[in-house]
Design a protein around this motif. Structure first.
Motif: not given
Length: 405
Positions: A25, A28, A41, A43-45, A54, A56, A58, A104, A106, A285
Motif C-alpha cells: 500500500s 503505491v 490515495i 490504497c488497501e491491500t 488492491l 481504494g 485515488i 487492481n 483502485l 496506504g
C-alpha cells in the motif's frame, strides 16, 4: 503512575502477511506522490496464497484522471507491487513475486470527499476524515520509544539483516517477536520473557516425527538466543528469563500463504506497542491529507520534542478533527505526572509553534513526498531522521519549546 510492573510489546517482520500488505500500500502511495505531490490515495491491500488485490480511491495527475488510467500506469503499479514483494524475499510456491495473481481495483476518489478536503477560494484545505490521533514519547530509550517495543523491533530487524545478507541460511521472511520487561521504580531492568516465532527452511524443527532433526532446531534456537543477547542490554537476560523459540513447532508455511494479510491490521506494532492510547486509524496506504496519518505524525513530533526538551519524562498528545474542517477540534497534553511545566500551558504554546491544520502539518514535516514505504515495517516511530525520511522524528522544536515555556 505505577512504578513496579511487567509490560509486554510485540513486533512483526517485514514478511508478516499484514506487513506485506502495508508495504505494498505504501509503495503505491510513494509511486503516486512521485508523479503528483498533491495526489490523493487511499490504497488497501489484501494478500493471500498466490494473490494480491488492491482496492481504494485515488486521484493523481498523469496517472489517473477523469476516471481513466494513463497509458502504462496500471503496468507500472503492478511492477511496483511485484518489486516490493521481491525485496521482502518471497520466492515460495505459495507466494512468489513473479507468479502471484494481481488484481487492481483502485478507482476515482469520491467527489463528495474531495469537495470537503480540497482547498478552494477562501476555504482552507480540510481534514480528510474525522477522528482522534495520539502521539507519545518516553525517555526509556534513546529513540524515545517504550523499551518493550524498541527491543521487539530491533530483534526482528537484526534477523532480517541476517536473512537478506544470507549470513543465516535457514531464515524465511515471516516472523514475530515479543518482549516482556520488569520495571522497577518506573525503569526497565530485566527481561522476564522473550518470544520469537520465525518461518524457517524445511528440517529445522524436532517434533519427534520421522526425519526431524533436534540438532538443526538447536541451531535455529541458538541463533535466536544469540540475537536476544546482542540486542538487549547486558544483564537483562538471565537464567530466570523465559525464552520461547517457535513454541508451536514447525513454521515452514508462512507469509500470505500461511495467513491472509490486510493493510492496517498492525496499528499497535506501528505505533507504541500498547504503551499509549491509539485513535484506531491505520497509517499505510494513505496520502498525508488523511489526518489518521499526518496528525499522528505531528502528535509524535510534538510529544518527542517535549520529552527531548526535558519538560517531561513521558508525554501523550491527542488531536481530533472533523472531515472538511481545517483546524483541530481539540488538543490534549498529558505528561503523566512527570512534567516540569503545566500541561495547559503546553497546550497553549504548541499551536503557536506548529500550525495543526492538515496543510500546516504537511508543510511543516514536508510530507508530500514519496517517503512512506520505509515506514511500513519496524514501526513508524523511533526511526532515525534521514533527509526527507522520518521528519517527524526530528527534535528541532526543542529550543523553541524551552524559550516559550
Amino acid at each position: 503512575m505505577r512504578q513496579d510492573f511487567l509490560f509486554t510489546s510485540e513486533s512483526v517482520s517485514e514478511g508478516h502477511p499484514d506487513k506485506v500488505a502495508d508495504q505494498i500500500s505504501d509503495a503505491v502511495v510513494d509511486l503516486f506522490l512521485s508523479k503528483d505531490p498533491q495526489a490523493r490515495i487511499a490504497c488497501e491491500t489484501l494478500t493471500t496464497t498466490q494473490l494480491v488485490v488492491l482496492a481504494g480511491e485515488i486521484r493523481c495527475k498523469g496517472v489517473y484522471e477523469d476516471g481513466k488510467w494513463a497509458e502504462g500506469a496500471e503496468a507500472e503499479i503492478e511492477k511496483t507491487v511485484r518489486e516490493t514483494v521481491k525485496r521482502i524475499g518471497y520466492e515460495q510456491d505459495g507466494f512468489h513475486w513473479q507468479t502471484f495473481k494481481f488484481l487492481n481495483n483502485l478507482h476515482a476518489q469520491s467527489a463528495h470527499i474531495a469537495q470537503g478536503v480540497d482547498e478552494s477560494g477562501n476555504k482552507d484545505e480540510g481534514a480528510g476524515d474525522q477522528g482522534i490521533m495520539f502521539g507519545y514519547a518516553t525517555d526509556e530509550t534513546p529513540d524515545y520509544l517504550p523499551a518493550t517495543l524498541y527491543y521487539s523491533h530491533r530483534i526482528l530487524e537484526r534477523m532480517a539483516e541476517d536473512r537478506h545478507s544470507k549470513a543465516v541460511p535457514f531464515l524465511e521472511p515471516d516472523a514475530k517477536s515479543q518482549v516482556t520487561l520488569q520495571y522497577e521504580n518506573g525503569v526497565p531492568v530485566r527481561a522476564t520473557a522473550l518470544v520469537v516465532s520465525t518461518q524457517h527452511a524445511p528440517g529445522y524443527f524436532d517434533d519427534g516425527s520421522e526425519g526431524s532433526d533436534a540438532a538443526r532446531y538447536k541451531q535455529l534456537r541458538d541463533y535466536v538466543v544469540g540475537v536476544f543477547n546482542d540486542v538487549l542490554p547486558q544483564g537483562f537476560i538471565s537464567d530466570a528469563t523465559a525464552i520461547y523459540v517457535n513454541p508451536t513447532g514447525k513454521f515452514e508455511i508462512g507469509g500470505p500463504d500461511g495467513d491472509a494479510g490486510l493493510t492496517g491490521r498492525k496499528i499497535i506494532v506501528d505505533t507504541y506497542g500498547g504503551a499509549s492510547p491509539h485513535g484506531g486509524g491505520a497509517f499505510s496506504g494513505k496520502d498525508p491529507t488523511k489526518v489518521d496519518r499526518s496528525a499522528a505524525y505531528i502528535a509524535r513530533y510534538m510529544a518527542k520534542n517535549i520529552v527531548a526538551a526535558g519538560l517531561a519524562k513521558r508525554c501523550t498528545i491527542q488531536l481530533s478533527y472533523a472531515i472538511g474542517i481545517a483546524e483541530p477540534l481539540s488538543l490534549y497534553v498529558d505528561t503523566h505526572g512527570t512534567g516540569t511545566v503545566d500541561e495547559a500551558k503546553i497546550e497553549q504554546v504548541l499551536p503557536t509553534l506548529v500550525r495543526l491544520t492538515p496543510k500546516g502539518i504537511r508543510e511543516h514535516l514536508q510530507l508530500n513526498k514519496p517517503i512512506y514505504q520505509r515506514t511500513a515495517s519496524y514501526g513508524h516511530f523511533g526511526r532515525e531522521p534521514d533527509g526527507d525520511f522520518f521528519s517527524w522524528e526530528k527534535t528541532d522544536l526543542v529550543e523553541k519549546l524551552k524559550a516559550a515555556l
